[in-house]
Design an enzyme around this catalytic site. Sequence first.
Site, mmCIF file in Angstrom:
data_model
loop_
_atom_site.group_PDB
_atom_site.id
_atom_site.type_symbol
_atom_site.label_atom_id
_atom_site.label_comp_id
_atom_site.label_asym_id
_atom_site.label_seq_id
_atom_site.Cartn_x
_atom_site.Cartn_y
_atom_site.Cartn_z
ATOM 1 N N SER A 134 38.787 45.784 39.462
ATOM 2 C CA SER A 134 39.040 45.555 38.881
ATOM 3 C C SER A 134 39.531 46.359 37.617
ATOM 4 C CB SER A 134 37.794 44.563 38.337
ATOM 5 O OG SER A 134 37.412 43.460 37.111
ATOM 6 N N HIS A 170 41.022 39.781 40.812
ATOM 7 C CA HIS A 170 40.906 38.924 40.895
ATOM 8 C C HIS A 170 41.299 37.377 41.044
ATOM 9 C CE1 HIS A 170 37.716 41.007 39.883
ATOM 10 N NE2 HIS A 170 37.858 41.644 39.047
#
Length: 247
Positions: A134, A170
């Site tokens: 991330s 994501h």
Amino acid sequence: MAAGQPTILATSGGYKPGSRTRIEFDHLMHYAVELSGVSGRAPRVTHIGTASGDQRWWAAEMDQAARIAGFNFAHLNLFTMPNIEDPEAHLLEQDVVWVHGGSVVNLLAVWRAHGLDGILRKAWESGVVLAGVSAGSICWFKSGVTDSFGPELQPVTTALGFLPYANGVHYDSEPRRAPAIHKLVANGTLGEAHCTDDGVGLVYQGTKLVEVVSEVKNKAAFRVTAGAGESVDAIAVEERLESRFLG
């Protein structure tokens, strides 16, 4: 031990629920170690949790996962002061540096305040594998999209720039990610973007994307580039990049 050339593994994964602990390291974390080429001893892995404020409870969870994995594991904390006297010497001795998620904007500001941006470049150039999830993925690129400023995704164009692309994470699990990246690539705010579904990692040798890997079956990465058209009708073109399953 060091990778044969500068290596980055940028991911949207790396963890899984543990059988006796809350988390264990999943295939992407283990693949980062494999990329380092270490053998005959426990791999030296340092976790950097700046993006989440160096949460000690999370560090404890990571320590449990590292014990199960058999890693020689450490943390480089910057709050409230660096917990390691010489971060540069320490990081240059590692096989892998793994960066956890959170606020990529805050991570970049704190790293630059401590000179960690330059130290990490030295580590990368010396063959230490840089990896993360991330925010710990976006940081290595030139730019990306982030919720660091609030719920509405915004561009960040001041990342470290080791890799000359934008990054999206994501991509399949957060519905706002893909439209935001398409819009920002189409209007020129972001350049070519490399994006990962959850559980997918991108392997770069130098600045070249050489492999897409996954710890989840049927997941992929995506290359997003600007298409033809006038600026008012600008479009982005998305190319699916199939992954190699690590399971």
